[in-house]
Motif scaffolding. Structure first.
Motif, PDB file in Angstrom:
ATOM      1  N   GLY A 150     -52.285   9.140 -76.668  1.00  0.00           N
ATOM      2  CA  GLY A 150     -53.133   8.743 -77.863  1.00  0.00           C
ATOM      3  C   GLY A 150     -53.507   7.398 -77.664  1.00  0.00           C
ATOM      4  N   THR A 151     -52.414   6.577 -77.243  1.00  0.00           N
ATOM      5  CA  THR A 151     -52.620   4.963 -77.127  1.00  0.00           C
ATOM      6  C   THR A 151     -52.164   4.635 -75.767  1.00  0.00           C
ATOM      7  OG1 THR A 151     -50.387   4.591 -77.999  1.00  0.00           O
ATOM      8  CG2 THR A 151     -52.137   4.709 -79.696  1.00  0.00           C
ATOM      9  N   THR A 180     -52.910  12.787 -79.493  1.00  0.00           N
ATOM     10  CA  THR A 180     -51.590  12.348 -79.530  1.00  0.00           C
ATOM     11  C   THR A 180     -50.564  13.796 -79.206  1.00  0.00           C
ATOM     12  OG1 THR A 180     -51.364  13.029 -81.842  1.00  0.00           O
ATOM     13  CG2 THR A 180     -52.152  10.818 -81.456  1.00  0.00           C
TER      14      THR A 180
END
Length: 152
Positions: free
Chosen positions: A23-24, A34
């Motif tokens: 997600g990041t 995520t």
């Protein structure tokens, strides 16, 4: 139990290092979902087919191996994204083959379009199938393959 699924099964989803950062982490490669999003989608699909699903993530190789060992005798199928351990861990491969639980290997990205060191997986030849490059949908595809096996 869903009448389309002929038997109840326990499925273990294992995720290796850095997948807790989905997600990041490099969203251009791994997407914006995520790990929690992926797990929720899998849980919904499993519930629709009256399957029991449990998920575990670790950045530690030994913890993943311990989870595989603990699955012996209680888990019917494993879906595993071993992440970098796919390319490095003979120990994880040995654990998977030792417990003799059918498993599906998942990679979010297409490992063959990436660095050459990612082109080899120690798990691939022991897996029922390897899903690579389907994004997070690869997990669902693996679970759908298990459902299809249970129906036959």
């Amino acid at each position: 139990m869903n009448p389309k699924t002929s038997q109840k099964a326990n499925i273990l989803v294992l995720n290796g290092p850095n997948l807790n950062l989905l997600g990041t982490r490099e969203p251009g490669i791994y997407g914006a979902e995520t790990l929690s999003d992926i797990q929720q989608q899998l849980e919904l699909l499993a519930q629709q087919h009256s399957l029991t699903l449990s998920c575990f993530q670790s950045n530690n190789e030994a913890e993943l191996i311990d989870a595989v060992h603990a699955a012996r005798g209680t888990v019917d199928y494993i879906i595993i994204n071993a992440a970098a351990y796919s390319h490095t861990s003979i120990a994880l491969r040995d654990a998977l083959t030792a417990v003799a639980i059918p498993f599906y290997e998942v990679h979010i990205s297409n490992i063959y379009r990436r660095e050459s060191f990612r082109h080899h997986s120690y798990l691939a030849d022991a897996a029922e199938a390897t899903l690579s490059g389907f994004g997070s949908y690869g997990y669902s595809l693996a679970l759908l393959a298990i459902i299809k096996q249970l129906q036959s």
